[in-house]
Scaffold this motif. Sequence first.
Motif, short mmCIF file in Angstrom:
data_model
loop_
_atom_site.label_atom_id
_atom_site.label_comp_id
_atom_site.label_asym_id
_atom_site.label_seq_id
_atom_site.Cartn_x
_atom_site.Cartn_y
_atom_site.Cartn_z
N LEU A 67 0.86 -1.18 0.00
CA LEU A 67 0.00 0.00 0.00
C LEU A 67 0.90 1.23 0.00
CD1 LEU A 67 -2.88 1.23 0.32
CD2 LEU A 67 -2.48 1.17 2.79
N LEU A 68 0.78 2.07 -1.02
CA LEU A 68 1.60 3.27 -1.14
C LEU A 68 0.95 4.47 -0.46
CD1 LEU A 68 2.51 2.79 -4.90
CD2 LEU A 68 3.91 2.19 -2.92
N PRO A 103 0.42 5.38 4.10
CA PRO A 103 0.07 3.97 4.32
C PRO A 103 0.12 3.55 5.78
CG PRO A 103 2.30 4.16 3.45
CD PRO A 103 1.70 5.54 3.39
N ASP A 104 0.74 4.36 6.63
CA ASP A 104 0.86 4.01 8.04
C ASP A 104 -0.15 4.75 8.90
OD1 ASP A 104 1.94 6.48 7.60
OD2 ASP A 104 3.71 6.18 8.86
N SER A 105 -1.20 5.32 8.27
CA SER A 105 -2.17 6.14 9.00
C SER A 105 -3.56 5.52 8.95
CB SER A 105 -2.21 7.56 8.42
OG SER A 105 -0.95 8.18 8.48
N PHE A 106 -3.64 4.24 9.33
CA PHE A 106 -4.92 3.54 9.30
C PHE A 106 -5.97 4.24 10.15
CE2 PHE A 106 -7.66 0.60 11.70
CZ PHE A 106 -8.51 0.22 10.67
N ASP A 107 -5.60 4.68 11.35
CA ASP A 107 -6.58 5.30 12.24
C ASP A 107 -7.18 6.55 11.60
OD1 ASP A 107 -6.21 3.35 14.14
OD2 ASP A 107 -4.74 4.50 15.29
N ARG A 108 -6.35 7.35 10.97
CA ARG A 108 -6.84 8.57 10.32
C ARG A 108 -7.79 8.23 9.17
NH1 ARG A 108 -3.09 12.68 6.79
NH2 ARG A 108 -4.77 14.06 6.08
N GLY A 120 -20.05 11.83 -0.37
CA GLY A 120 -19.80 11.63 -1.79
C GLY A 120 -18.35 11.46 -2.19
N TRP A 121 -17.45 11.33 -1.21
CA TRP A 121 -16.05 11.07 -1.52
C TRP A 121 -15.86 9.57 -1.73
CZ3 TRP A 121 -11.92 14.75 -1.33
CH2 TRP A 121 -12.30 16.03 -0.94
N ALA A 122 -15.07 9.21 -2.73
CA ALA A 122 -14.78 7.80 -3.01
C ALA A 122 -13.46 7.40 -2.37
CB ALA A 122 -14.71 7.56 -4.52
N PRO A 123 -13.45 6.46 -1.42
CA PRO A 123 -12.19 5.99 -0.86
C PRO A 123 -11.34 5.31 -1.95
CG PRO A 123 -14.04 5.35 0.52
CD PRO A 123 -14.61 5.85 -0.76
N TYR A 124 -10.03 5.46 -1.81
CA TYR A 124 -9.14 4.81 -2.77
C TYR A 124 -7.92 4.25 -2.04
CZ TYR A 124 -5.69 8.64 -2.60
OH TYR A 124 -4.74 9.54 -2.19
N LEU A 125 -7.32 3.26 -2.69
CA LEU A 125 -6.04 2.70 -2.25
C LEU A 125 -5.09 2.80 -3.44
CD1 LEU A 125 -7.23 -0.62 -0.53
CD2 LEU A 125 -7.17 1.69 0.42
N LEU A 126 -3.88 3.24 -3.19
CA LEU A 126 -2.84 3.27 -4.21
C LEU A 126 -1.87 2.14 -3.87
CD1 LEU A 126 -2.49 5.17 -6.63
CD2 LEU A 126 -0.75 6.39 -5.32
N ILE A 127 -1.79 1.15 -4.76
CA ILE A 127 -1.07 -0.08 -4.47
C ILE A 127 -0.04 -0.34 -5.57
CG2 ILE A 127 -1.34 -2.58 -4.14
CD1 ILE A 127 -4.20 -2.02 -3.20
N GLU A 128 1.06 -0.96 -5.19
CA GLU A 128 2.07 -1.32 -6.17
C GLU A 128 1.44 -2.07 -7.34
OE1 GLU A 128 6.39 -1.99 -4.12
OE2 GLU A 128 4.89 -3.53 -3.75
#
Length: 214
Positions: A67-68, A103-108, A120-128
Amino acid sequence: PLDAWMPEARGSSARVYLCNYLGGGGEQRQAALKLMRLDKADYALPLFRAEVRVLSAMQDVPGVARLLECGFLRMALDEGSLPPDHDLEAIKALCGDAVRIGPDSFDRFSAQLAVRVEAGWAPYLLIEKRRREDNLLLMCDASLNHGHFQPVPDLLFIAIQICDILHTAHQRNVVYRDHKILHYYWQPENNGVSIIDWNVARYHPEGLTAVDID
Protein backbone atom coordinates in the motif's frame (compact mmCIF):
# COMPACT_ATOMS: atom_id res chain seq x y z
CA PRO A 1 -8.73 0.12 -16.37
CA LEU A 2 -6.49 -2.69 -15.09
CA ASP A 3 -9.38 -4.99 -14.18
CA ALA A 4 -11.01 -5.34 -17.60
CA TRP A 5 -8.81 -8.09 -19.07
CA MET A 6 -10.66 -10.97 -17.36
CA PRO A 7 -14.32 -10.89 -16.21
CA GLU A 8 -13.43 -12.21 -12.76
CA ALA A 9 -10.82 -9.47 -12.32
CA ARG A 10 -13.53 -6.84 -11.99
CA GLY A 11 -14.29 -6.59 -8.31
CA SER A 12 -17.77 -6.23 -6.86
CA SER A 13 -16.65 -3.51 -4.44
CA ALA A 14 -14.11 -1.52 -6.47
CA ARG A 15 -12.64 -0.71 -9.86
CA VAL A 16 -8.89 -0.71 -10.50
CA TYR A 17 -7.15 1.75 -12.82
CA LEU A 18 -3.61 2.48 -13.90
CA CYS A 19 -2.62 5.65 -12.10
CA ASN A 20 0.10 8.22 -12.64
CA TYR A 21 0.78 10.02 -9.38
CA LEU A 22 3.31 12.40 -7.86
CA GLY A 23 5.80 10.87 -5.43
CA GLY A 24 7.13 12.62 -2.36
CA GLY A 25 9.85 14.33 -4.39
CA GLY A 26 7.46 15.49 -7.12
CA GLU A 27 8.46 12.69 -9.50
CA GLN A 28 5.88 10.88 -11.69
CA ARG A 29 5.24 7.26 -10.74
CA GLN A 30 2.76 4.54 -11.71
CA ALA A 31 0.59 2.40 -9.44
CA ALA A 32 -2.74 0.61 -9.32
CA LEU A 33 -5.58 2.85 -8.12
CA LYS A 34 -8.30 0.86 -6.37
CA LEU A 35 -11.41 3.03 -6.25
CA MET A 36 -14.49 2.17 -4.23
CA ARG A 37 -17.75 1.76 -6.14
CA LEU A 38 -19.98 4.26 -4.38
CA ASP A 39 -23.06 2.47 -5.72
CA LYS A 40 -21.95 -0.51 -3.57
CA ALA A 41 -20.80 1.54 -0.58
CA ASP A 42 -22.67 -0.45 2.09
CA TYR A 43 -20.91 -3.62 0.97
CA ALA A 44 -17.57 -2.04 0.06
CA LEU A 45 -16.93 0.24 3.03
CA PRO A 46 -15.99 -2.46 5.58
CA LEU A 47 -13.84 -4.17 2.95
CA PHE A 48 -11.81 -1.01 2.34
CA ARG A 49 -11.37 -0.50 6.08
CA ALA A 50 -10.20 -4.10 6.49
CA GLU A 51 -7.80 -3.95 3.55
CA VAL A 52 -6.04 -0.81 4.79
CA ARG A 53 -5.73 -2.35 8.25
CA VAL A 54 -4.29 -5.58 6.89
CA LEU A 55 -1.90 -3.93 4.41
CA SER A 56 -0.63 -1.68 7.19
CA ALA A 57 0.21 -4.79 9.22
CA MET A 58 1.87 -6.46 6.19
CA GLN A 59 3.64 -3.35 4.86
CA ASP A 60 7.19 -4.71 5.08
CA VAL A 61 6.50 -8.32 4.04
CA PRO A 62 8.15 -9.34 0.74
CA GLY A 63 5.53 -10.76 -1.60
CA VAL A 64 2.68 -8.48 -0.53
CA ALA A 65 1.79 -5.75 -3.03
CA ARG A 66 2.50 -2.68 -0.88
CA LEU A 67 0.00 0.00 0.00
CA LEU A 68 1.60 3.27 -1.14
CA GLU A 69 -1.11 5.56 0.17
CA CYS A 70 -4.85 5.71 0.76
CA GLY A 71 -7.37 8.49 0.85
CA PHE A 72 -10.46 9.94 -0.75
CA LEU A 73 -11.36 11.37 -4.16
CA ARG A 74 -14.31 13.61 -4.96
CA MET A 75 -14.66 13.79 -8.72
CA ALA A 76 -16.79 15.98 -10.93
CA LEU A 77 -19.04 13.39 -12.61
CA ASP A 78 -21.89 14.49 -14.86
CA GLU A 79 -23.95 11.34 -14.31
CA GLY A 80 -22.67 10.28 -10.92
CA SER A 81 -20.79 7.21 -12.19
CA LEU A 82 -17.43 6.55 -13.79
CA PRO A 83 -17.19 6.62 -17.61
CA PRO A 84 -17.28 3.26 -19.44
CA ASP A 85 -14.01 1.38 -19.93
CA HIS A 86 -13.76 2.14 -23.64
CA ASP A 87 -14.00 5.91 -23.14
CA LEU A 88 -10.38 6.46 -22.16
CA GLU A 89 -10.42 10.16 -22.96
CA ALA A 90 -13.34 10.71 -20.57
CA ILE A 91 -11.52 8.72 -17.86
CA LYS A 92 -8.33 10.75 -18.33
CA ALA A 93 -10.29 14.00 -18.29
CA LEU A 94 -11.83 13.40 -14.86
CA CYS A 95 -10.95 16.05 -12.32
CA GLY A 96 -11.73 16.78 -8.69
CA ASP A 97 -10.22 16.91 -5.22
CA ALA A 98 -8.10 14.45 -3.28
CA VAL A 99 -7.28 13.82 0.36
CA ARG A 100 -4.04 11.80 0.45
CA ILE A 101 -3.15 9.75 3.52
CA GLY A 102 0.04 7.79 4.16
CA PRO A 103 0.07 3.97 4.32
CA ASP A 104 0.86 4.01 8.04
CA SER A 105 -2.17 6.14 9.00
CA PHE A 106 -4.92 3.54 9.30
CA ASP A 107 -6.58 5.30 12.24
CA ARG A 108 -6.84 8.57 10.32
CA PHE A 109 -8.27 6.82 7.24
CA SER A 110 -10.71 4.73 9.26
CA ALA A 111 -11.97 7.71 11.28
CA GLN A 112 -12.91 9.60 8.10
CA LEU A 113 -14.22 6.66 6.08
CA ALA A 114 -17.97 6.66 6.80
CA VAL A 115 -18.28 10.47 6.91
CA ARG A 116 -16.42 10.96 3.63
CA VAL A 117 -18.47 8.29 1.83
CA GLU A 118 -21.69 9.86 3.08
CA ALA A 119 -20.50 13.18 1.62
CA GLY A 120 -19.80 11.63 -1.79
CA TRP A 121 -16.05 11.07 -1.52
CA ALA A 122 -14.78 7.80 -3.01
CA PRO A 123 -12.19 5.99 -0.86
CA TYR A 124 -9.14 4.81 -2.77
CA LEU A 125 -6.04 2.70 -2.25
CA LEU A 126 -2.84 3.27 -4.21
CA ILE A 127 -1.07 -0.08 -4.47
CA GLU A 128 2.07 -1.32 -6.17
CA LYS A 129 1.21 -2.26 -9.74
CA ARG A 130 1.75 -5.78 -11.00
CA ARG A 131 2.17 -6.65 -14.67
CA ARG A 132 -0.68 -8.59 -16.22
CA GLU A 133 1.77 -10.89 -18.01
CA ASP A 134 3.11 -12.05 -14.62
CA ASN A 135 -0.27 -13.31 -13.41
CA LEU A 136 -0.22 -16.99 -12.50
CA LEU A 137 -3.49 -17.53 -14.35
CA LEU A 138 -1.64 -16.93 -17.61
CA MET A 139 0.99 -19.50 -16.60
CA CYS A 140 -1.36 -22.24 -15.44
CA ASP A 141 -4.48 -22.05 -17.62
CA ALA A 142 -4.06 -24.21 -20.72
CA SER A 143 -6.56 -22.12 -22.69
CA LEU A 144 -4.35 -19.05 -22.15
CA ASN A 145 -0.82 -20.48 -22.35
CA HIS A 146 -1.53 -22.90 -25.20
CA GLY A 147 -0.21 -25.82 -23.18
CA HIS A 148 3.19 -24.27 -22.41
CA PHE A 149 3.52 -24.87 -18.66
CA GLN A 150 6.36 -24.01 -16.30
CA PRO A 151 8.65 -26.84 -15.13
CA VAL A 152 7.35 -28.63 -12.04
CA PRO A 153 10.35 -27.58 -9.85
CA ASP A 154 9.57 -23.93 -10.65
CA LEU A 155 5.91 -24.40 -9.76
CA LEU A 156 6.86 -26.09 -6.48
CA PHE A 157 9.16 -23.16 -5.69
CA ILE A 158 6.27 -20.77 -6.34
CA ALA A 159 3.98 -22.81 -4.08
CA ILE A 160 6.57 -22.75 -1.27
CA GLN A 161 6.88 -18.97 -1.54
CA ILE A 162 3.09 -18.59 -1.33
CA CYS A 163 3.07 -20.73 1.81
CA ASP A 164 5.87 -18.61 3.31
CA ILE A 165 3.89 -15.40 2.73
CA LEU A 166 0.77 -16.91 4.29
CA HIS A 167 2.78 -18.19 7.25
CA THR A 168 4.14 -14.68 7.85
CA ALA A 169 0.59 -13.33 7.64
CA HIS A 170 -0.50 -15.82 10.32
CA GLN A 171 2.38 -14.71 12.53
CA ARG A 172 0.97 -11.18 12.26
CA ASN A 173 -2.57 -12.35 13.07
CA VAL A 174 -3.78 -11.92 9.49
CA VAL A 175 -5.81 -14.54 7.60
CA TYR A 176 -5.87 -14.29 3.79
CA ARG A 177 -9.25 -15.58 2.60
CA ASP A 178 -9.41 -14.95 -1.14
CA HIS A 179 -7.34 -17.75 -2.62
CA LYS A 180 -7.67 -17.70 -6.39
CA ILE A 181 -4.94 -17.98 -8.96
CA LEU A 182 -5.90 -14.57 -10.35
CA HIS A 183 -4.51 -12.96 -7.17
CA TYR A 184 -1.01 -14.43 -7.47
CA TYR A 185 1.82 -13.00 -9.57
CA TRP A 186 5.27 -14.31 -10.44
CA GLN A 187 8.16 -11.99 -11.32
CA PRO A 188 10.71 -14.15 -13.16
CA GLU A 189 13.46 -11.52 -12.98
CA ASN A 190 13.65 -11.86 -9.19
CA ASN A 191 12.08 -15.31 -8.72
CA GLY A 192 9.44 -13.75 -6.51
CA VAL A 193 5.76 -14.32 -5.85
CA SER A 194 3.40 -11.53 -4.84
CA ILE A 195 -0.20 -11.57 -3.65
CA ILE A 196 -2.83 -8.90 -4.31
CA ASP A 197 -6.38 -8.25 -3.11
CA TRP A 198 -6.36 -8.44 0.69
CA ASN A 199 -9.80 -6.85 1.05
CA VAL A 200 -11.52 -9.92 2.50
CA ALA A 201 -8.53 -10.83 4.67
CA ARG A 202 -9.10 -10.51 8.40
CA TYR A 203 -6.89 -9.09 11.13
CA HIS A 204 -7.36 -10.74 14.53
CA PRO A 205 -5.57 -8.60 17.13
CA GLU A 206 -6.33 -11.17 19.82
CA GLY A 207 -4.43 -13.86 17.88
CA LEU A 208 -5.36 -16.74 15.61
CA THR A 209 -6.88 -20.09 16.45
CA ALA A 210 -5.98 -23.32 14.69
CA VAL A 211 -9.29 -23.09 12.84
CA ASP A 212 -8.39 -19.65 11.51
CA ILE A 213 -5.07 -20.93 10.19
CA ASP A 214 -6.57 -24.06 8.61
